[in-house]
Design a protein around this motif. Structure first.
Motif, PDB file in Angstrom:
ATOM      1  N   LEU A 161       0.684  -1.213   0.094  1.00 14.45           N
ATOM      2  CA  LEU A 161       0.086  -0.033  -0.093  1.00 14.45           C
ATOM      3  C   LEU A 161       0.834   1.264  -0.014  1.00 14.45           C
ATOM      4  N   PRO A 162       1.877   1.433   0.853  1.00 15.41           N
ATOM      5  CA  PRO A 162       2.728   2.570   1.013  1.00 15.41           C
ATOM      6  C   PRO A 162       3.195   3.155  -0.638  1.00 15.41           C
ATOM      7  N   PRO A 163       3.948   2.386  -1.342  1.00 19.25           N
ATOM      8  CA  PRO A 163       4.475   2.536  -2.565  1.00 19.25           C
ATOM      9  C   PRO A 163       3.408   2.979  -3.689  1.00 19.25           C
ATOM     10  N   VAL A 164       2.209   2.086  -3.585  1.00 19.50           N
ATOM     11  CA  VAL A 164       1.070   2.414  -4.282  1.00 19.50           C
ATOM     12  C   VAL A 164       0.432   3.710  -4.027  1.00 19.50           C
ATOM     13  N   ILE A 165       0.117   4.114  -3.029  1.00 15.61           N
ATOM     14  CA  ILE A 165      -0.139   5.405  -2.783  1.00 15.61           C
ATOM     15  C   ILE A 165       0.573   6.423  -3.003  1.00 15.61           C
ATOM     16  N   GLY A 166       1.935   6.376  -2.646  1.00 12.75           N
ATOM     17  CA  GLY A 166       2.746   7.350  -3.230  1.00 12.75           C
ATOM     18  C   GLY A 166       2.841   7.501  -4.544  1.00 12.75           C
ATOM     19  N   GLY A 167       2.813   6.438  -5.358  1.00  8.61           N
ATOM     20  CA  GLY A 167       2.594   6.581  -6.849  1.00  8.61           C
ATOM     21  C   GLY A 167       1.257   7.201  -7.232  1.00  8.61           C
ATOM     22  N   CYS A 168       0.206   6.931  -6.580  1.00 10.00           N
ATOM     23  CA  CYS A 168      -1.299   7.706  -6.856  1.00 10.00           C
ATOM     24  C   CYS A 168      -1.026   9.221  -6.683  1.00 10.00           C
ATOM     25  N   VAL A 169      -0.220   9.502  -5.417  1.00 12.17           N
ATOM     26  CA  VAL A 169      -0.041  11.010  -5.284  1.00 12.17           C
ATOM     27  C   VAL A 169       0.803  11.813  -6.271  1.00 12.17           C
ATOM     28  N   ALA A 170       1.714  11.085  -6.529  1.00  9.47           N
ATOM     29  CA  ALA A 170       2.552  11.552  -7.550  1.00  9.47           C
ATOM     30  C   ALA A 170       2.014  11.695  -8.951  1.00  9.47           C
ATOM     31  N   ALA A 171       1.126  10.804  -9.116  1.00  6.29           N
ATOM     32  CA  ALA A 171       0.314  10.569 -10.465  1.00  6.29           C
ATOM     33  C   ALA A 171      -0.534  11.910 -10.472  1.00  6.29           C
ATOM     34  N   VAL A 172      -1.078  12.360  -9.319  1.00  7.00           N
ATOM     35  CA  VAL A 172      -2.200  13.351  -9.301  1.00  7.00           C
ATOM     36  C   VAL A 172      -1.492  14.643  -9.418  1.00  7.00           C
ATOM     37  N   ILE A 173      -0.200  14.869  -8.915  1.00  7.14           N
ATOM     38  CA  ILE A 173       0.671  16.218  -9.264  1.00  7.14           C
ATOM     39  C   ILE A 173       1.047  16.225 -10.692  1.00  7.14           C
ATOM     40  N   VAL A 174       1.645  15.191 -11.051  1.00  7.28           N
ATOM     41  CA  VAL A 174       2.062  15.187 -12.377  1.00  7.28           C
ATOM     42  C   VAL A 174       1.046  15.428 -13.379  1.00  7.28           C
ATOM     43  N   PHE A 175       0.051  14.800 -13.339  1.00 10.16           N
ATOM     44  CA  PHE A 175      -1.197  14.776 -14.376  1.00 10.16           C
ATOM     45  C   PHE A 175      -2.098  15.860 -14.361  1.00 10.16           C
ATOM     46  N   LEU A 176      -2.585  16.044 -12.906  1.00  8.63           N
ATOM     47  CA  LEU A 176      -3.604  17.156 -12.733  1.00  8.63           C
ATOM     48  C   LEU A 176      -2.913  18.377 -12.161  1.00  8.63           C
ATOM     49  N   GLY A 177      -1.735  18.560 -12.051  1.00  9.14           N
ATOM     50  CA  GLY A 177      -0.982  19.854 -11.799  1.00  9.14           C
ATOM     51  C   GLY A 177      -1.294  20.755 -12.813  1.00  9.14           C
ATOM     52  N   PRO A 178      -1.142  20.463 -14.154  1.00  5.83           N
ATOM     53  CA  PRO A 178      -1.489  21.640 -15.045  1.00  5.83           C
ATOM     54  C   PRO A 178      -2.858  21.727 -15.426  1.00  5.83           C
ATOM     55  N   LEU A 179      -3.692  21.236 -14.642  1.00  7.75           N
ATOM     56  CA  LEU A 179      -5.231  21.366 -14.896  1.00  7.75           C
ATOM     57  C   LEU A 179      -5.956  21.883 -13.654  1.00  7.75           C
ATOM     58  N   SER A 180      -6.125  21.272 -12.581  1.00  7.82           N
ATOM     59  CA  SER A 180      -6.731  21.577 -11.448  1.00  7.82           C
ATOM     60  C   SER A 180      -5.763  22.078 -10.441  1.00  7.82           C
ATOM     61  N   GLY A 181      -4.531  21.854 -10.404  1.00  4.03           N
ATOM     62  CA  GLY A 181      -3.460  22.232  -9.616  1.00  4.03           C
ATOM     63  C   GLY A 181      -2.926  20.955  -9.163  1.00  4.03           C
ATOM     64  N   GLY A 182      -3.622  19.978  -8.888  1.00  6.38           N
ATOM     65  CA  GLY A 182      -3.049  18.637  -8.382  1.00  6.38           C
ATOM     66  C   GLY A 182      -2.813  18.663  -7.014  1.00  6.38           C
ATOM     67  N   GLY A 183      -3.959  18.788  -6.159  1.00  5.86           N
ATOM     68  CA  GLY A 183      -3.722  18.844  -4.657  1.00  5.86           C
ATOM     69  C   GLY A 183      -4.131  17.661  -4.202  1.00  5.86           C
ATOM     70  N   GLY A 184      -5.428  17.388  -4.245  1.00  5.59           N
ATOM     71  CA  GLY A 184      -6.073  16.156  -3.506  1.00  5.59           C
ATOM     72  C   GLY A 184      -5.830  16.529  -2.048  1.00  5.59           C
TER      73      GLY A 184
END
Length: 227
Positions: A161-184
């Motif tokens: 779970l830790p690396p999976v959630i870390g990966g999910c957080v990284a993906a939100v920042i990288v892919f949503l960053g230019p759009l919504s800001g990628g906070g979550g």
């Protein structure tokens, strides 16, 4: 579980985020030329924050000291019935206070260089208003909490779970960053917004992740009933 631990971790995370932003794009940064594009900076920030989440979550799970770093996560875990309701409010208060303290500390340390990067406050991309940002931020948190629920109910997968959630957080920042800001994460935006004074969409960044956790809790409850 201790709210003091949550406060200290969130303070450290926000200090790290502002410090990274300062050295990636602030005045006098030796890395500004190497990381000249917004996307390259988002990739670095995503990897950094994802690594922090992974590093914190692993030991925290083993020691049962939480390490949520995110009010929406604390609320979501309560809805999933794996976190006590009486601990939610202290955790949320500690995380939000840690956000403000971490950014304030970074401003004290880096001064105008931190201010020059807006204290790492999130902002939506062109054409993205409150509605679009809300849906993106809520949706990303709903997905993350459903991933937590899926892995959390399968003992064989729990250690991953830790690396999976870390990966999910990284993906939100990288892919949503230019759009919504990628906070979550309400704690990710509260401190930067208050210290920098960019509070226009603060309510969206605070409420949308919580709405995502509420949605994930409802979906998972339905899945459990039908299972």
């Amino acid at each position: 579980m201790t709210a003091c631990f949550e406060f200290a971790l969130t303070t450290a995370m926000l200090f790290t985020v502002v410090t990274a932003a300062r050295w990636m794009a602030g005045p006098g940064s030796p890395f500004a030329e190497l990381l000249a594009t917004p996307q390259s900076r988002l990739v670095v920030m995503g990897l950094l924050v994802g690594s922090v989440v992974t590093a914190v979550l692993g030991p925290s799970m083993r020691r049962e000291t939480a390490g949520h770093l995110n009010p929406a996560v604390s609320i979501g875990l309560w809805l999933l019935r794996v976190f006590p309701g009486k601990a939610v409010l202290p955790f949320v208060v500690a995380q939000l206070a840690g956000s403000v303290c971490g950014v304030t500390l970074a401003r004290l340390v880096w001064g105008d260089a931190a201010a020059a990067v807006g204290d790492a406050a999130l902002a939506p991309g062109p054409g993205w208003g409150a509605g679009e940002v809300f849906l993106a931020e809520a949706g990303s948190m709903a997905v993350i909490m459903l991933v937590v629920a899926w892995f959390g109910t399968r003992p064989a997968l729990l250690r991953r779970l830790p690396p999976v959630i870390g990966g999910c957080v990284a993906a939100v920042i990288v892919f949503l960053g230019p759009l919504s800001g990628g906070g979550g994460n309400p704690a990710r935006q509260l401190g930067p917004a208050l210290v920098s004074g960019t509070t226009g969409l603060l309510w969206v960044y605070l409420l949308a992740p919580v709405a995502g956790s509420l949605l994930a809790g409802a979906v998972w409850a339905l899945v459990r009933r039908r299972g």
